[in-house]
Design a protein around this motif. Sequence first.
Motif, PDB file in Angstrom:
ATOM      1  N   ARG A  27       3.651  -8.262  -8.799  1.00 19.36           N
ATOM      2  CA  ARG A  27       3.702  -7.903  -7.430  1.00 19.36           C
ATOM      3  C   ARG A  27       3.763  -6.316  -7.425  1.00 19.36           C
ATOM      4  O   ARG A  27       3.123  -5.593  -6.676  1.00 19.36           O
ATOM      5  N   GLU A  29       2.798  -4.235  -9.567  1.00 19.47           N
ATOM      6  CA  GLU A  29       1.705  -3.360 -10.083  1.00 19.47           C
ATOM      7  C   GLU A  29       0.798  -2.605  -9.108  1.00 19.47           C
ATOM      8  O   GLU A  29       0.153  -1.758  -9.506  1.00 19.47           O
ATOM      9  N   LYS A  30       0.669  -3.158  -7.986  1.00 10.50           N
ATOM     10  CA  LYS A  30      -0.027  -2.632  -6.891  1.00 10.50           C
ATOM     11  C   LYS A  30       0.528  -1.499  -6.220  1.00 10.50           C
ATOM     12  O   LYS A  30      -0.225  -0.703  -5.632  1.00 10.50           O
ATOM     13  N   THR A  31       1.963  -1.260  -6.275  1.00 11.42           N
ATOM     14  CA  THR A  31       2.578  -0.371  -5.402  1.00 11.42           C
ATOM     15  C   THR A  31       3.065   0.895  -6.087  1.00 11.42           C
ATOM     16  O   THR A  31       3.562   1.653  -5.834  1.00 11.42           O
TER      17      THR A  31
END
Length: 82
Positions: A27, A29-31
């Motif tokens: 989760r 990784e995108k932020t």
Amino acid sequence: MTSQSLFCALFGYKAQIEDELLEAMLRAEKTISADRFHPALETLYHLHLVDRIFSLNLQKMAQTHRRTWVNDPPPLARSLQR
């Protein structure tokens, strides 16, 4: 409690915690920026290698581990596949 049952309990707990950690990292990784994410993934990969070496030692098998990446860690999604 025997040594075997202790190891089984500890590794069961460790596997559960690592699954939760990998899901959280997937989760995140995108932020988070790559310069902060990659060191965390490298650490997890190192822990995975240590676990494999430990397992092979317990089984009295040869260690055939090799580092598979230098600068670019594998995608986290592949790490979640079993």
